[in-house]
Design a protein around this motif. Structure first.
Motif, PDB file in Angstrom:
ATOM      1  N   GLU A   1      -8.259   4.027  49.726  1.00 20.34           N
ATOM      2  CA  GLU A   1      -7.817   3.969  48.326  1.00 20.34           C
ATOM      3  C   GLU A   1      -7.024   5.225  47.998  1.00 20.34           C
ATOM      4  O   GLU A   1      -7.455   6.343  48.300  1.00 20.34           O
ATOM      5  CB  GLU A   1      -9.009   3.844  47.381  1.00 20.34           C
ATOM      6  CG  GLU A   1      -8.591   3.721  45.916  1.00 20.34           C
ATOM      7  CD  GLU A   1      -9.760   3.516  44.973  1.00 20.34           C
ATOM      8  OE1 GLU A   1     -10.072   2.353  44.664  1.00 20.34           O
ATOM      9  OE2 GLU A   1     -10.368   4.538  44.581  1.00 20.34           O
ATOM     10  N   ASP A   2      -5.859   5.020  47.389  1.00 18.40           N
ATOM     11  CA  ASP A   2      -5.022   6.147  46.993  1.00 18.40           C
ATOM     12  C   ASP A   2      -5.563   6.760  45.699  1.00 18.40           C
ATOM     13  O   ASP A   2      -5.858   6.039  44.736  1.00 18.40           O
ATOM     14  CB  ASP A   2      -3.581   5.685  46.783  1.00 18.40           C
ATOM     15  CG  ASP A   2      -2.647   6.838  46.468  1.00 18.40           C
ATOM     16  OD1 ASP A   2      -2.241   7.538  47.401  1.00 18.40           O
ATOM     17  OD2 ASP A   2      -2.353   7.023  45.275  1.00 18.40           O
ATOM     18  N   ILE A   3      -5.696   8.071  45.677  1.00 16.45           N
ATOM     19  CA  ILE A   3      -6.285   8.764  44.529  1.00 16.45           C
ATOM     20  C   ILE A   3      -5.443   8.591  43.278  1.00 16.45           C
ATOM     21  O   ILE A   3      -5.965   8.393  42.178  1.00 16.45           O
ATOM     22  CB  ILE A   3      -6.455  10.267  44.842  1.00 16.45           C
ATOM     23  CG1 ILE A   3      -7.429  10.453  46.014  1.00 16.45           C
ATOM     24  CG2 ILE A   3      -6.947  11.022  43.610  1.00 16.45           C
ATOM     25  CD1 ILE A   3      -7.588  11.894  46.445  1.00 16.45           C
ATOM     26  N   ASP A   4      -4.121   8.638  43.424  1.00 18.65           N
ATOM     27  CA  ASP A   4      -3.240   8.591  42.258  1.00 18.65           C
ATOM     28  C   ASP A   4      -3.009   7.172  41.738  1.00 18.65           C
ATOM     29  O   ASP A   4      -3.018   6.936  40.523  1.00 18.65           O
ATOM     30  CB  ASP A   4      -1.894   9.237  42.594  1.00 18.65           C
ATOM     31  CG  ASP A   4      -2.027  10.726  42.853  1.00 18.65           C
ATOM     32  OD1 ASP A   4      -2.829  11.374  42.161  1.00 18.65           O
ATOM     33  OD2 ASP A   4      -1.334  11.238  43.759  1.00 18.65           O
ATOM     34  N   THR A   5      -2.775   6.216  42.631  1.00 19.61           N
ATOM     35  CA  THR A   5      -2.458   4.856  42.189  1.00 19.61           C
ATOM     36  C   THR A   5      -3.685   3.977  42.014  1.00 19.61           C
ATOM     37  O   THR A   5      -3.595   2.904  41.408  1.00 19.61           O
ATOM     38  CB  THR A   5      -1.516   4.180  43.195  1.00 19.61           C
ATOM     39  OG1 THR A   5      -2.202   4.039  44.453  1.00 19.61           O
ATOM     40  CG2 THR A   5      -0.254   4.994  43.401  1.00 19.61           C
ATOM     41  N   LYS A   6      -4.828   4.414  42.569  1.00 17.56           N
ATOM     42  CA  LYS A   6      -6.077   3.635  42.520  1.00 17.56           C
ATOM     43  C   LYS A   6      -5.927   2.278  43.217  1.00 17.56           C
ATOM     44  O   LYS A   6      -6.634   1.316  42.901  1.00 17.56           O
ATOM     45  CB  LYS A   6      -6.540   3.416  41.072  1.00 17.56           C
ATOM     46  CG  LYS A   6      -6.663   4.690  40.248  1.00 17.56           C
ATOM     47  CD  LYS A   6      -7.647   5.663  40.860  1.00 17.56           C
ATOM     48  CE  LYS A   6      -7.748   6.940  40.015  1.00 17.56           C
ATOM     49  NZ  LYS A   6      -8.610   7.967  40.642  1.00 17.56           N
ATOM     50  N   THR A   7      -5.007   2.203  44.160  1.00 16.55           N
ATOM     51  CA  THR A   7      -4.825   0.985  44.942  1.00 16.55           C
ATOM     52  C   THR A   7      -5.166   1.266  46.401  1.00 16.55           C
ATOM     53  O   THR A   7      -5.075   2.408  46.868  1.00 16.55           O
ATOM     54  CB  THR A   7      -3.377   0.489  44.860  1.00 16.55           C
ATOM     55  OG1 THR A   7      -2.488   1.521  45.334  1.00 16.55           O
ATOM     56  CG2 THR A   7      -3.012   0.128  43.429  1.00 16.55           C
TER      57      THR A   7
END
Length: 535
Positions: A509-515
């Motif tokens: 999971e990407d921290i910035d995009t939450k995807t």
């Protein structure tokens, strides 16, 4: 074994090289002979694969039997190698004899007037001189016979690679075969069979393709690597966004001149590409749905993307919806940018001239500064300049800072300032799928590359290599073979209730995009040869 015997017993790939040379020089009368040679090497490769499959789950006694069969096969290869090598030596002896036997021999293999025999002999001598600059595949592969056995087996038994000359040249300026850009194919019966179906599950005929895997097409975008360098040297964060937009839109140019589709990667297929400024690592991490994971890294940046697409057929056009998200990180400013890629429409499949349109609204986000970029690619339709670009960049307070205008088939501007300009393929590129110079290297296989890439690299796909060399029938056979091999591997895994686990990428999971998406694990350069047999 003395030196003369060693010379006679060179491996089967020199036979393949002789076969290709004869095929190019022979008249139509020799077609059955050439077809027979191709079938022989295809049969050998199939025999090897069958034995490998049998040895996966077998008893000790069965293993010993299959080993004996394998040894018998190697003996057969040796005898064929001896026979055809002696035949080649005999042919060269006839060619160099200036008598009636020499003339008859040349007339048998090449239909030319008697008064041109001397010219033909001179051409053969020149070809022989050129071949001396290349190395046999056997001699190159000998050093990896035990360290990379899968690659060694696949190449040494390949009816395609046994015919390809390997050189030490670091780059090339053209492909080995000039394709006919106006080559026609009756597409209507094929399209009728596709209506209402998932096109990612339908095998396309070889003639639809360009000699490049989807994984390799990422190279096209990095022809405009200078936009990343400019962004890394720019103090204005919104201007940095402009350069990043220009860099990503450059990907749209790959569909302008080349109207043929790339090959769908096999599950587990990889691709690496190194330059002094950056290195690219790609892996096909899923087959259904098709997902390609990409990681590129340079001194100033990191780029990673997940190319996940859905393909639908609408009767007269194909729509390719791009799902995966792309990311760029600038080291100097510690900024993370995320964005999507535009959808693609393939139009005029049946009537008129086929063309591509990139459509959709794309949002770019700088997750550290809050700056955003919006690109609007509209569906303009035939007869209009569908490559028109309208984009804007706003700061964190939604203030309009820059407008980008222009056409992705020509150039892009910020106001009156030139931002980006397209690299136009050279005149000769018309016969080579309109590849720009950087793309010309994406499927190039010299000695160094051959030894360094893993057995799963796209450059070792025999169907792609065959198409690049113009051997379309052989390429179609190889395409069917490796696709069937992939289905068989899937069947065995289903029986064992196993799932495919990517080797070099993992879902995070990407921290910035939450995807969630596939991210590089950092293990490619140390583990790239610890892979499976897919070709």
């Amino acid at each position: 074994m003395n030196q003369n015997q060693q010379q006679i017993l060179k491996p089967n790939l020199e036979i393949g090289q002789m076969h290709q040379k004869f095929a190019q020089e022979s008249s139509q009368k020799n077609k059955p002979y050439n077809d027979l040679l191709s079938k022989i090497w295809v049969t050998f490769a199939t025999f090897d694969e069958t034995l490998n499959t049998l040895q996966i789950n077998c008893s000790q006694i069965q293993y010993e039997i299959t080993t004996k069969l394998y040894n018998l096969l190697q003996n057969l290869k040796t005898f064929l190698t001896l026979e055809f090598t002696l035949q080649k030596q005999e042919q060269e002896r006839f060619i160099n004899d200036d008598d009636s036997v020499s003339e008859n021999f040349n007339q048998k293999h090449i239909v030319i007037p008697i008064n041109k025999v001397q010219k033909q002999i001179q051409m053969k001598v020149q070809e022989f001189d050129i071949s001396q600059k290349t190395q046999s595949l056997q001699s190159i592969l000998e050093s990896i016979k035990h360290t990379q056995p899968i690659k060694y087996k696949n190449l040494i038994n390949s009816p395609v690679y046994s015919q390809i000359h390997i050189t030490d040249e670091p780059e090339r300026t053209h492909l080995p075969y000039k394709q006919d850009p106006k080559e026609k194919f009756c597409i209507l019966p094929f399209l009728k069979s596709c209506i209402g179906k998932d096109l990612t599950r339908i095998p396309f005929p070889l003639i639809f393709h360009q000699p490049m895997s989807v994984l390799q097409l990422i190279v096209q975008q990095f022809a405009y690597f200078d936009q990343i360098k400019k962004a890394s040297q720019c103090d204005d964060s919104c201007k940095r966004m402009c350069h990043i937009i220009a860099f990503t839109l450059s990907r749209c140019t790959s569909s302008l001149d080349n109207q043929k589709k790339p090959f769908n990667p096999l599950l587990g297929e990889t691709f690496e590409f190194l330059t002094p400024d950056y290195c690219i690592v790609c892996e096909q991490v899923s087959h259904h749905p098709p997902i390609s994971a990409v990681h590129c890294e340079g001194r100033d940046f990191k780029f990673w993307a997940q190319n996940d697409s859905q393909i639908g057929f609408g009767g007269t056009n194909i729509k390719i919806a791009m799902i995966g998200k792309s990311h760029l990180y600038l080291r100097k400013y510690k900024e993370h940018y995320s964005f999507d890629m535009p959808n693609m429409l393939v139009k005029n499949l049946i009537f008129g001239e086929r063309y591509f349109e990139h459509v959709g609204k794309i949002k770019y986000i700088n997750h550290q500064t809050g700056d955003i970029g919006i690109v609007d690619l509209r569906e303009y339709g035939e007869g209009q300049n569908f490559t028109q670009v309208n984009a804007e960049v706003r700061d964190c307070n939604q203030n309009l800072r820059y407008k980008i205008t222009g056409f992705y088939n020509q150039s892009l501007y910020v106001g009156d300032e030139l931002l980006w300009q397209r690299i136009i393929p050279g005149q000769e590129a018309y016969y080579y799928y309109n590849y720009i110079p950087l793309m010309m290297q994406a499927n190039y296989l010299n000695k160094q590359t051959l030894l360094e890439i893993p057995c799963t690299d796209s450059r070792l796909r025999p169907d792609i290599a065959a198409l690049e060399n113009g051997w379309k029938e052989l390429g179609q056979n190889e395409k069917v073979r490796i696709e069937e091999k992939q289905r068989e591997r899937k069947r065995i895994m289903d029986q064992r209730k196993e799932i495919h686990i990517p080797k070099f990428f993992e879902i995070k999971e990407d921290i910035d995009t939450k995807t969630k998406g596939y991210v590089y694990k950092g293990n490619y350069w140390t583990e790239k040869h610890e892979v499976m047999d897919i070709f």
